[in-house]
Design a protein around this motif. Structure first.
Motif, PDB file in Angstrom:
ATOM      1  N   LEU A 278       4.255 -13.845 -12.871  1.00 34.69           N
ATOM      2  CA  LEU A 278       2.711 -13.889 -12.584  1.00 34.69           C
ATOM      3  C   LEU A 278       2.214 -12.800 -11.903  1.00 34.69           C
ATOM      4  O   LEU A 278       2.954 -12.694 -10.726  1.00 34.69           O
ATOM      5  CB  LEU A 278       2.074 -15.237 -12.177  1.00 34.69           C
ATOM      6  CG  LEU A 278       2.180 -16.551 -13.459  1.00 34.69           C
ATOM      7  CD1 LEU A 278       1.805 -17.968 -12.484  1.00 34.69           C
ATOM      8  CD2 LEU A 278       1.324 -16.227 -14.374  1.00 34.69           C
ATOM      9  N   THR A 283      -1.428 -16.007  -9.578  1.00 29.53           N
ATOM     10  CA  THR A 283      -0.802 -17.009  -8.713  1.00 29.53           C
ATOM     11  C   THR A 283      -1.944 -17.698  -7.935  1.00 29.53           C
ATOM     12  O   THR A 283      -1.970 -19.028  -7.781  1.00 29.53           O
ATOM     13  CB  THR A 283       0.260 -16.389  -8.001  1.00 29.53           C
ATOM     14  OG1 THR A 283       1.408 -15.847  -8.745  1.00 29.53           O
ATOM     15  CG2 THR A 283       0.992 -17.402  -7.064  1.00 29.53           C
ATOM     16  N   GLU A 286      -3.808 -20.279  -9.776  1.00 30.51           N
ATOM     17  CA  GLU A 286      -2.965 -21.474  -9.936  1.00 30.51           C
ATOM     18  C   GLU A 286      -2.857 -22.089  -8.920  1.00 30.51           C
ATOM     19  O   GLU A 286      -3.144 -23.349  -8.818  1.00 30.51           O
ATOM     20  CB  GLU A 286      -1.689 -21.023 -10.466  1.00 30.51           C
ATOM     21  CG  GLU A 286      -1.433 -20.360 -11.674  1.00 30.51           C
ATOM     22  CD  GLU A 286      -1.765 -21.269 -12.903  1.00 30.51           C
ATOM     23  OE1 GLU A 286      -1.405 -22.831 -12.565  1.00 30.51           O
ATOM     24  OE2 GLU A 286      -1.969 -20.845 -14.292  1.00 30.51           O
ATOM     25  N   LEU A 297       6.600 -20.852  -4.897  1.00 24.08           N
ATOM     26  CA  LEU A 297       6.386 -19.350  -5.330  1.00 24.08           C
ATOM     27  C   LEU A 297       7.638 -18.633  -5.102  1.00 24.08           C
ATOM     28  O   LEU A 297       8.189 -18.803  -3.916  1.00 24.08           O
ATOM     29  CB  LEU A 297       5.145 -18.652  -4.707  1.00 24.08           C
ATOM     30  CG  LEU A 297       3.791 -19.453  -4.559  1.00 24.08           C
ATOM     31  CD1 LEU A 297       3.009 -18.568  -3.724  1.00 24.08           C
ATOM     32  CD2 LEU A 297       3.542 -19.842  -5.927  1.00 24.08           C
ATOM     33  N   LEU A 452       6.223 -21.482  -9.476  1.00 25.90           N
ATOM     34  CA  LEU A 452       5.647 -20.094 -10.314  1.00 25.90           C
ATOM     35  C   LEU A 452       6.535 -18.911  -9.964  1.00 25.90           C
ATOM     36  O   LEU A 452       7.077 -18.886  -8.515  1.00 25.90           O
ATOM     37  CB  LEU A 452       4.171 -20.007  -9.638  1.00 25.90           C
ATOM     38  CG  LEU A 452       3.381 -21.183 -10.111  1.00 25.90           C
ATOM     39  CD1 LEU A 452       2.119 -20.958  -9.233  1.00 25.90           C
ATOM     40  CD2 LEU A 452       3.188 -21.280 -11.502  1.00 25.90           C
ATOM     41  N   VAL A 454       6.595 -15.056  -9.301  1.00 28.02           N
ATOM     42  CA  VAL A 454       5.542 -14.332  -8.997  1.00 28.02           C
ATOM     43  C   VAL A 454       6.154 -12.769  -9.048  1.00 28.02           C
ATOM     44  O   VAL A 454       7.072 -12.385  -8.172  1.00 28.02           O
ATOM     45  CB  VAL A 454       4.972 -14.408  -7.464  1.00 28.02           C
ATOM     46  CG1 VAL A 454       3.641 -13.507  -7.015  1.00 28.02           C
ATOM     47  CG2 VAL A 454       4.569 -16.104  -7.306  1.00 28.02           C
TER      48      VAL A 454
END
Length: 485
Positions: A278, A283, A286, A297, A452, A454
């Motif tokens: 992302l 991010t 989110e 992250l 996530l 990143v």
């Protein structure tokens, strides 16, 4: 039975700004013949396992070098040659032997050597001759070369990413080397070049099922081992890229047929097994939508485990600009910031410049008002079967409550110890930022409500479709949709 073992490994980012020298290997602990005794919870754990297995079978391990460096730029020629030659000296002194086990990475590049592992294996073969089994364990982020295939008898790569199976694969390798030395098997290896560049997380489907399928084929119909070398995209060599190989007992045609079959199956999964990271903006959105954390992250482009400098500030800046302060971030490699904190002492409040020290891919330094909460002279975390040092670790906290971990020795976040050993609490936090690509997953995913990946700027970008190589051809997926045409 007498078996020789040696451990020499690093992962080379050929565009890395800092070369890898002897100091980098010594920082991880350098041993010659006694790592299993002096460093059994560190990189000596591999030799310790081999000694344990051999003792149970009535065999002997002759232990040589143990040297590992944090991934960085190209290794100095003199350093590689010296370490290789020490292994060869020890090998000569140990002969005659019934087997050799080499624990390596597979993506080590030195000045004048695109394939350090292949070179070392070749020279070991020249010494021991064709009748002594040579087994090699590789990281799955390896450049599997023809020289490795032809000069070693058995090459096994880790199957898992994150690498949670390093010791299991080493035991598997030991068993096969012993069986070959006893004359009960005659290993042959077939390879399928996938012509792909990328990263594949084995924690997610369909990769999880593909790895399980590979493993289910072993031990049947003469198949001894199946390995998928993902390759290391940031190492520019003639062998860079994903390859799948099968080790079989005597039957090369059968091994090749299975390698090609599995290669075709993996190719068909290519659009399902890869999702790009992302953006920072996506991010942040989110994070805003999430009712609570922790949201983990992964700062994938600044992972020191891939040769990055571990001091980029792009995600830190993004969180600050978005007003996200309930966050833990680390571990930043920042010698100057640590030194200032050491001078100030625990409890001191000061204005500290963090990160952004190593060039454009590190971003701009960030000035923050912080309080020094802890200084730990021997900071570390465990992962991949080993203990990894951060050198001196420091915990600083901003006036808004953001917690940042700093260190003096570049190291990837592998476990919660990277923060908790400094005293930084993780429970109940909204955001946890780790400088890691995937190896954090085993420890952090169970506690995370969301993970996530990143794609901030950095030295190990995952924009594979735009990658260009000089040491290999540029016909690979995803740069080319069908590179075999």
């Amino acid at each position: 039975m007498k078996i020789f073992s040696a451990f020499l490994a690093t992962e080379t980012n050929t565009s890395g700004v800092v070369p890898t020298g002897s100091v980098d290997f010594e920082a991880r602990g350098f041993f010659r013949g006694d790592a299993s005794l002096r460093n059994p919870s560190g990189f000596g754990a591999s030799h310790a396992l081999l000694r344990q297995l051999a003792a149970a079978d009535g065999h002997t391990i002759v232990e040589s070098l143990t040297a590992h460096a944090q991934p960085s730029g190209i290794t100095l020629r003199s350093v590689y040659e010296q370490y290789r030659d020490w292994i060869l000296e020890d090998l000569k002194a140990a002969m005659p032997l019934q087997g050799v086990i080499l624990i390596m990475h597979g993506a080590m590049v030195a000045e004048g050597y695109d394939d350090c592992e292949g070179d070392t294996i070749q020279k070991v073969r020249d010494l021991v001759g064709p009748g002594v089994p040579i087994g090699v364990e590789l990281d799955l982020h390896c450049h599997f070369s023809e020289q490795m295939r032809t000069q070693a008898d058995v090459v096994i790569a880790y199957k898992e990413y994150p690498h949670t199976d390093t010791m299991e694969r080493l035991e598997e390798l030991y068993r096969l080397v012993v069986r070959q030395a006893e004359g009960s098997i005659r290993p042959v290896t077939a390879v399928h070049d996938l012509r792909m560049i990328g990263l594949w997380h084995t924690t997610q489907e369909p990769m999880r099922s593909f790895v399980d399928r590979m493993q289910s084929l072993e031990g049947k119909d003469g198949i001894l081992s199946v390995s998928l070398g993902h390759g290391f995209p940031w190492g520019d060599t003639p062998d860079t890229g994903a390859k799948l190989w099968v080790v079989a007992d005597s039957e090369l045609a059968g091994a090749q047929a299975l390698a090609d079959q599995l290669g075709r199956e993996f190719w068909e999964l290519r659009h399902q097994t890869w999702q790009p990271p992302l953006s920072i903006a996506a991010t942040i959105e989110e994070i805003r939508r999430a009712p609570e954390g922790p949201i983990v992250l992964a700062d994938v482009a600044d992972n020191p485990g891939g040769g990055a400098m571990s001091d980029s500030t792009f995600i830190l800046q993004g969180l600050l600009e978005a007003g996200v302060h309930d966050a833990v971030l680390g571990v930043y490699w920042d010698l100057g910031a640590v030194s200032l904190c050491q001078s100030a002492g625990v409890g001191a409040r000061l204005k500290l410049r963090i990160g952004g020290k190593c060039g454009p891919k590190s971003g701009d330094p960030v000035d923050l008002q912080v309080t020094v909460k802890a200084i730990v002279p021997d900071h570390f975390n465990h992962g991949l079967g080993f203990r990894w040092s951060f050198g001196t670790g420091v915990w600083v906290q901003t006036d808004q409550g953001m917690d940042i971990a700093l260190c003096t020795s570049r190291g990837q976040v592998l476990s919660c110890e990277a923060f908790e050993n400094l005293g930084i609490p993780l429970a109940g936090r909204k955001v946890i930022v780790v400088k890691s690509t995937q190896h954090f997953h085993a420890a952090f995913a169970p506690m995370a409500r969301q993970v996530l990946y990143v794609g901030a700027p950095g030295s190990i970008t995952q924009n594979f479709a735009e990658m260009s190589f000089t040491r290999r051809d540029n016909r690979f997926w995803p740069r080319v949709e069908d590179p075999r045409r």
